[in-house]
Motif scaffolding. Sequence first.
Motif, PDB file in Angstrom:
ATOM      1  N   ASN A   1    -103.295  62.957  60.823  1.00 40.18           N
ATOM      2  CA  ASN A   1    -102.199  61.987  60.855  1.00 40.18           C
ATOM      3  C   ASN A   1    -101.119  62.402  61.849  1.00 40.18           C
ATOM      4  N   ASP A   2    -100.819  63.693  61.897  1.00 43.45           N
ATOM      5  CA  ASP A   2     -99.815  64.182  62.843  1.00 43.45           C
ATOM      6  C   ASP A   2    -100.284  63.984  64.284  1.00 43.45           C
ATOM      7  N   ALA A   3    -101.560  64.220  64.540  1.00 41.04           N
ATOM      8  CA  ALA A   3    -102.101  64.036  65.892  1.00 41.04           C
ATOM      9  C   ALA A   3    -102.032  62.569  66.303  1.00 41.04           C
ATOM     10  N   VAL A   4    -102.369  61.683  65.382  1.00 40.87           N
ATOM     11  CA  VAL A   4    -102.293  60.244  65.659  1.00 40.87           C
ATOM     12  C   VAL A   4    -100.839  59.849  65.929  1.00 40.87           C
ATOM     13  N   ALA A   5     -99.925  60.366  65.118  1.00 36.13           N
ATOM     14  CA  ALA A   5     -98.503  60.053  65.307  1.00 36.13           C
ATOM     15  C   ALA A   5     -98.001  60.576  66.644  1.00 36.13           C
TER      16      ALA A   5
ATOM     17  N   ALA B   1    -104.883  64.069  77.058  1.00 32.85           N
ATOM     18  CA  ALA B   1    -103.679  64.890  77.223  1.00 32.85           C
ATOM     19  C   ALA B   1    -103.083  65.269  75.868  1.00 32.85           C
ATOM     20  N   VAL B   2    -102.983  64.304  74.976  1.00 29.72           N
ATOM     21  CA  VAL B   2    -102.429  64.576  73.649  1.00 29.72           C
ATOM     22  C   VAL B   2    -103.398  65.464  72.873  1.00 29.72           C
ATOM     23  N   ALA B   3    -104.690  65.177  72.990  1.00 28.94           N
ATOM     24  CA  ALA B   3    -105.698  65.965  72.274  1.00 28.94           C
ATOM     25  C   ALA B   3    -105.658  67.424  72.703  1.00 28.94           C
ATOM     26  N   ALA B   4    -105.438  67.679  73.986  1.00 25.08           N
ATOM     27  CA  ALA B   4    -105.356  69.056  74.476  1.00 25.08           C
ATOM     28  C   ALA B   4    -104.182  69.788  73.832  1.00 25.08           C
ATOM     29  N   ASP B   5    -103.090  69.073  73.599  1.00 27.64           N
ATOM     30  CA  ASP B   5    -101.921  69.679  72.963  1.00 27.64           C
ATOM     31  C   ASP B   5    -102.219  70.133  71.542  1.00 27.64           C
ATOM     32  N   VAL B   6    -103.041  69.373  70.832  1.00 26.92           N
ATOM     33  CA  VAL B   6    -103.313  69.707  69.431  1.00 26.92           C
ATOM     34  C   VAL B   6    -104.626  70.462  69.238  1.00 26.92           C
ATOM     35  N   GLY B   7    -105.399  70.621  70.310  1.00 27.73           N
ATOM     36  CA  GLY B   7    -106.610  71.442  70.235  1.00 27.73           C
ATOM     37  C   GLY B   7    -107.866  70.732  69.778  1.00 27.73           C
ATOM     38  N   VAL B   8    -107.977  69.440  70.068  1.00 23.79           N
ATOM     39  CA  VAL B   8    -109.201  68.694  69.762  1.00 23.79           C
ATOM     40  C   VAL B   8    -109.653  67.979  71.029  1.00 23.79           C
ATOM     41  N   THR B   9    -110.796  67.304  70.959  1.00 24.47           N
ATOM     42  CA  THR B   9    -111.263  66.552  72.126  1.00 24.47           C
ATOM     43  C   THR B   9    -110.604  65.176  72.154  1.00 24.47           C
ATOM     44  N   GLY B  10    -110.591  64.577  73.318  1.00 22.41           N
ATOM     45  CA  GLY B  10    -110.022  63.246  73.468  1.00 22.41           C
ATOM     46  C   GLY B  10    -110.742  62.218  72.624  1.00 22.41           C
ATOM     47  N   GLU B  11    -112.053  62.330  72.542  1.00 23.43           N
ATOM     48  CA  GLU B  11    -112.831  61.370  71.755  1.00 23.43           C
ATOM     49  C   GLU B  11    -112.552  61.524  70.264  1.00 23.43           C
ATOM     50  N   THR B  12    -112.325  62.748  69.821  1.00 24.52           N
ATOM     51  CA  THR B  12    -111.970  62.970  68.416  1.00 24.52           C
ATOM     52  C   THR B  12    -110.653  62.281  68.099  1.00 24.52           C
ATOM     53  N   LEU B  13    -109.665  62.473  68.959  1.00 27.38           N
ATOM     54  CA  LEU B  13    -108.372  61.825  68.746  1.00 27.38           C
ATOM     55  C   LEU B  13    -108.509  60.312  68.792  1.00 27.38           C
ATOM     56  N   ARG B  14    -109.307  59.808  69.730  1.00 28.17           N
ATOM     57  CA  ARG B  14    -109.514  58.363  69.839  1.00 28.17           C
ATOM     58  C   ARG B  14    -110.096  57.808  68.534  1.00 28.17           C
ATOM     59  N   SER B  15    -111.053  58.517  67.946  1.00 30.65           N
ATOM     60  CA  SER B  15    -111.650  58.024  66.699  1.00 30.65           C
ATOM     61  C   SER B  15    -110.646  58.092  65.552  1.00 30.65           C
ATOM     62  N   TRP B  16    -109.776  59.110  65.533  1.00 28.57           N
ATOM     63  CA  TRP B  16    -108.743  59.186  64.497  1.00 28.57           C
ATOM     64  C   TRP B  16    -107.775  58.017  64.620  1.00 28.57           C
ATOM     65  N   VAL B  17    -107.416  57.660  65.848  1.00 33.48           N
ATOM     66  CA  VAL B  17    -106.498  56.538  66.060  1.00 33.48           C
ATOM     67  C   VAL B  17    -107.159  55.239  65.600  1.00 33.48           C
ATOM     68  N   ARG B  18    -108.436  55.060  65.930  1.00 29.46           N
ATOM     69  CA  ARG B  18    -109.156  53.856  65.484  1.00 29.46           C
ATOM     70  C   ARG B  18    -109.202  53.780  63.965  1.00 29.46           C
ATOM     71  N   GLN B  19    -109.520  54.915  63.322  1.00 31.90           N
ATOM     72  CA  GLN B  19    -109.576  54.928  61.863  1.00 31.90           C
ATOM     73  C   GLN B  19    -108.221  54.602  61.254  1.00 31.90           C
ATOM     74  N   ALA B  20    -107.168  55.150  61.826  1.00 29.57           N
ATOM     75  CA  ALA B  20    -105.815  54.868  61.320  1.00 29.57           C
ATOM     76  C   ALA B  20    -105.479  53.392  61.491  1.00 29.57           C
ATOM     77  N   ASP B  21    -105.889  52.813  62.629  1.00 31.67           N
ATOM     78  CA  ASP B  21    -105.652  51.384  62.854  1.00 31.67           C
ATOM     79  C   ASP B  21    -106.405  50.533  61.834  1.00 31.67           C
ATOM     80  N   GLU B  22    -107.648  50.920  61.555  1.00 35.87           N
ATOM     81  CA  GLU B  22    -108.444  50.167  60.576  1.00 35.87           C
ATOM     82  C   GLU B  22    -107.817  50.261  59.188  1.00 35.87           C
ATOM     83  N   GLN B  23    -107.371  51.456  58.822  1.00 39.00           N
ATOM     84  CA  GLN B  23    -106.757  51.634  57.504  1.00 39.00           C
ATOM     85  C   GLN B  23    -105.437  50.871  57.396  1.00 39.00           C
TER      86      GLN B  23
END
Length: 118
Positions: free
Chosen positions: A24-28, A41-63
């Motif tokens: 949730n913090d990464a999405v925020a 760029a944001v994913a690199a800051d938090v230590g995950v891949t860009g695609e991982t962050l993209r999927s978290w954002v999609r999931q948050a949008d769906e929820q």
Amino acid sequence: MDLADPRKGVLVGRKSPYPAEFRNDAVALYRAAGGKRTYAAVAADVGVTGETLRSWVRQADEQAGRGIRDEPVAEGGDEELVRLRAENGRLRRAEKEWEIEREILRRAAQYFAEEMRA
């Protein structure tokens, strides 16, 4: 697939190794950038891949009941708290990096000052 239990026979992915608060913090943090930073760029800051962050954002949008192209709803108290925690974490990490850089520069200056005296 069993009609009595539709979940039976459905493959489910493994559980995320990242806690929900971290996701949730990464999405925020991504949303706080307001489109000025890429997923990577944001994913690199938090230590995950860009695609991982993209999927978290999609999931948050769906929820949240938003489509990918929908405008975000106004930030509520909980979303603001998550965004501020993410920003606070980013700033603390940046401060630690600056402290390390300062120490390296201080030692380098001390070394060169000693070399100049010798």
